[in-house]
Write a protein that holds these residues in place. Structure first.
Motif, PDB file in Angstrom:
ATOM      1  N   PRO A  61      15.082  16.930  29.860  1.00 37.06           N
ATOM      2  CA  PRO A  61      15.236  15.675  29.124  1.00 37.06           C
ATOM      3  C   PRO A  61      14.780  14.414  29.859  1.00 37.06           C
ATOM      4  O   PRO A  61      14.582  13.370  29.219  1.00 37.06           O
ATOM      5  CB  PRO A  61      16.747  15.613  28.906  1.00 37.06           C
ATOM      6  N   ASN A  62      14.599  14.497  31.170  1.00 36.80           N
ATOM      7  CA  ASN A  62      14.326  13.280  31.942  1.00 36.80           C
ATOM      8  C   ASN A  62      13.006  12.639  31.535  1.00 36.80           C
ATOM      9  O   ASN A  62      11.983  13.302  31.444  1.00 36.80           O
ATOM     10  CB  ASN A  62      14.310  13.594  33.437  1.00 36.80           C
ATOM     11  N   GLY A  63      13.057  11.315  31.312  1.00 37.54           N
ATOM     12  CA  GLY A  63      11.868  10.559  30.929  1.00 37.54           C
ATOM     13  C   GLY A  63      11.688  10.438  29.428  1.00 37.54           C
ATOM     14  O   GLY A  63      10.726   9.801  28.982  1.00 37.54           O
ATOM     15  N   TYR A  64      12.590  11.034  28.669  1.00 35.08           N
ATOM     16  CA  TYR A  64      12.491  11.015  27.205  1.00 35.08           C
ATOM     17  C   TYR A  64      13.804  10.539  26.580  1.00 35.08           C
ATOM     18  O   TYR A  64      14.881  10.887  27.061  1.00 35.08           O
ATOM     19  CB  TYR A  64      12.207  12.412  26.656  1.00 35.08           C
ATOM     20  N   ASN A  65      13.669   9.760  25.502  1.00 33.82           N
ATOM     21  CA  ASN A  65      14.831   9.380  24.710  1.00 33.82           C
ATOM     22  C   ASN A  65      14.633   9.819  23.269  1.00 33.82           C
ATOM     23  O   ASN A  65      13.495   9.863  22.779  1.00 33.82           O
ATOM     24  CB  ASN A  65      15.019   7.855  24.714  1.00 33.82           C
ATOM     25  N   VAL A  66      15.727  10.109  22.599  1.00 30.92           N
ATOM     26  CA  VAL A  66      15.669  10.453  21.174  1.00 30.92           C
ATOM     27  C   VAL A  66      16.788   9.740  20.444  1.00 30.92           C
ATOM     28  O   VAL A  66      17.764   9.290  21.045  1.00 30.92           O
ATOM     29  CB  VAL A  66      15.791  11.973  20.919  1.00 30.92           C
ATOM     30  N   SER A  67      16.643   9.662  19.140  1.00 38.87           N
ATOM     31  CA  SER A  67      17.701   9.182  18.267  1.00 38.87           C
ATOM     32  C   SER A  67      17.565   9.909  16.937  1.00 38.87           C
ATOM     33  O   SER A  67      16.493  10.429  16.609  1.00 38.87           O
ATOM     34  CB  SER A  67      17.609   7.663  18.072  1.00 38.87           C
ATOM     35  N   ARG A  68      18.623   9.942  16.178  1.00 37.41           N
ATOM     36  CA  ARG A  68      18.594  10.622  14.867  1.00 37.41           C
ATOM     37  C   ARG A  68      19.405   9.766  13.897  1.00 37.41           C
ATOM     38  O   ARG A  68      20.575   9.998  13.651  1.00 37.41           O
ATOM     39  CB  ARG A  68      19.210  12.017  14.990  1.00 37.41           C
ATOM     40  N   SER A  69      18.739   8.768  13.337  1.00 39.30           N
ATOM     41  CA  SER A  69      19.437   7.866  12.417  1.00 39.30           C
ATOM     42  C   SER A  69      19.445   8.417  10.988  1.00 39.30           C
ATOM     43  O   SER A  69      20.293   8.032  10.184  1.00 39.30           O
ATOM     44  CB  SER A  69      18.807   6.477  12.443  1.00 39.30           C
ATOM     45  N   THR A  70      18.511   9.290  10.676  1.00 40.02           N
ATOM     46  CA  THR A  70      18.473   9.915   9.352  1.00 40.02           C
ATOM     47  C   THR A  70      18.300  11.426   9.525  1.00 40.02           C
ATOM     48  O   THR A  70      17.883  11.896  10.586  1.00 40.02           O
ATOM     49  CB  THR A  70      17.309   9.401   8.487  1.00 40.02           C
ATOM     50  N   THR A  71      18.584  12.177   8.480  1.00 36.01           N
ATOM     51  CA  THR A  71      18.369  13.622   8.525  1.00 36.01           C
ATOM     52  C   THR A  71      16.892  13.956   8.687  1.00 36.01           C
ATOM     53  O   THR A  71      16.536  14.927   9.353  1.00 36.01           O
ATOM     54  CB  THR A  71      18.903  14.282   7.244  1.00 36.01           C
ATOM     55  N   GLU A  72      16.018  13.131   8.108  1.00 33.46           N
ATOM     56  CA  GLU A  72      14.600  13.462   8.036  1.00 33.46           C
ATOM     57  C   GLU A  72      13.824  13.214   9.330  1.00 33.46           C
ATOM     58  O   GLU A  72      12.842  13.879   9.600  1.00 33.46           O
ATOM     59  CB  GLU A  72      13.924  12.647   6.922  1.00 33.46           C
ATOM     60  N   ASP A  73      14.237  12.228  10.119  1.00 30.73           N
ATOM     61  CA  ASP A  73      13.403  11.765  11.228  1.00 30.73           C
ATOM     62  C   ASP A  73      14.041  11.998  12.592  1.00 30.73           C
ATOM     63  O   ASP A  73      15.245  11.804  12.771  1.00 30.73           O
ATOM     64  CB  ASP A  73      13.111  10.271  11.067  1.00 30.73           C
ATOM     65  N   PHE A  74      13.202  12.359  13.557  1.00 28.58           N
ATOM     66  CA  PHE A  74      13.684  12.620  14.917  1.00 28.58           C
ATOM     67  C   PHE A  74      12.595  12.184  15.896  1.00 28.58           C
ATOM     68  O   PHE A  74      11.849  13.001  16.430  1.00 28.58           O
ATOM     69  CB  PHE A  74      14.002  14.112  15.073  1.00 28.58           C
ATOM     70  N   PRO A  75      12.476  10.891  16.172  1.00 27.10           N
ATOM     71  CA  PRO A  75      11.415  10.406  17.061  1.00 27.10           C
ATOM     72  C   PRO A  75      11.721  10.676  18.531  1.00 27.10           C
ATOM     73  O   PRO A  75      12.874  10.663  18.956  1.00 27.10           O
ATOM     74  CB  PRO A  75      11.384   8.901  16.772  1.00 27.10           C
ATOM     75  N   LEU A  76      10.662  10.892  19.298  1.00 24.13           N
ATOM     76  CA  LEU A  76      10.760  11.119  20.736  1.00 24.13           C
ATOM     77  C   LEU A  76      10.082   9.949  21.442  1.00 24.13           C
ATOM     78  O   LEU A  76       8.914   9.680  21.212  1.00 24.13           O
ATOM     79  CB  LEU A  76      10.065  12.430  21.129  1.00 24.13           C
ATOM     80  N   ARG A  77      10.822   9.271  22.301  1.00 25.96           N
ATOM     81  CA  ARG A  77      10.317   8.083  22.974  1.00 25.96           C
ATOM     82  C   ARG A  77      10.059   8.340  24.460  1.00 25.96           C
ATOM     83  O   ARG A  77      10.908   8.885  25.150  1.00 25.96           O
ATOM     84  CB  ARG A  77      11.295   6.915  22.834  1.00 25.96           C
ATOM     85  N   LEU A  78       8.875   7.905  24.890  1.00 21.02           N
ATOM     86  CA  LEU A  78       8.564   7.887  26.308  1.00 21.02           C
ATOM     87  C   LEU A  78       8.583   6.415  26.724  1.00 21.02           C
ATOM     88  O   LEU A  78       7.765   5.622  26.268  1.00 21.02           O
ATOM     89  CB  LEU A  78       7.181   8.479  26.591  1.00 21.02           C
TER      90      LEU A  78
END
Lengths: 113, 114
Positions: A61-78
């Protein structure tokens, strides 16, 4: 018949730049996950989510962030890209029930210079 | 760290040969075993999902067995064809049915020569 959609398919970044890999699914799946694929390493789990508002760390997981505000979307942030994050990234989703198989996106190839 | 091992790493066979691969995994807190087929330039696609000890699944010429107590699964391909050429991944799922994460092995790459 979209399934799991990842964008962008290709991206080149410079060290230190930030970006977000987008993942969306239209199957109402509760479970979503991000993997990275590197030669000789198989698929390694970065982060996963079992539902909106719930995320957890995977193997790398190091260096990456995620969030899940809706059922449909799951963005991966660098937040600050590093050359070690050069990889092919796959988003995958599955139904929340016990034995649901994973459905994969087409992958996003990221190069960090 | 959960160590999922697949063997062999790669395999070259002639058309018509039968072959099998092994997946071994820690069996503690395990509840399902997935097999995926991954063709070059495509995304992985599910072959089987197995949950019960002694479970056996079959799809055409491909079958799989599962031993949950000792933590291993076998994938068999009978009469290999060139179109079977792909990487085969196993992934045990750990945790509970709604919180479990899938951890992949490194895969077995099969090349079938005509």
């Amino acid at each position: 018949n979209a399934g799991v959609t990842q964008t962008p398919k290709f991206q080149v970044l410079k060290t230190g730049q930030s970006m977000t890999l987008q993942c969306a699914q239209d199957m109402n799946h509760e479970y979503m996950s991000w993997y990275r694929q590197d030669p000789g390493m198989g698929l390694r789990l970065i982060h996963y989510s079992v539902g909106a508002g719930i995320t957890d760390q995977g193997e790398v997981p190091n260096g990456y962030n995620v969030s899940r505000s809706t059922t449909e979307d799951f963005p991966l942030r660098l937040l600050s890209a590093a050359p070690s994050q050069t990889s092919v990234y796959f988003c995958a989703s599955s139904p929340g029930q016990r034995a649901g198989e994973l459905f994969f996106g087409e992958g996003s190839r990221l190069t960090v210079l | 760290i959960l160590n999922v091992e697949q063997s062999p790493q790669s395999l070259h066979v002639q058309e018509g040969d039968s072959t099998n691969f092994t997946c071994s995994f820690p069996s503690s807190n395990f509840y399902a075993l997935h097999w995926y087929r991954w063709e070059t330039a495509k995304s992985p696609e599910a072959l089987f999902v197995m949950t019960l000890n002694g479970d056996e699944k079959k799809k055409g010429r491909i079958s799989a067995t599962l031993n949950t107590k000792e933590g291993y699964s076998y994938l068999y391909i009978k009469g290999s064809q060139p179109e079977d050429s792909a990487t085969y991944l196993c992934a045990p799922r750990y945790g509970s049915s709604n919180t479990g994460k899938l951890i992949f092995g490194q895969g077995t790459t099969l090349q079938v020569k005509p």
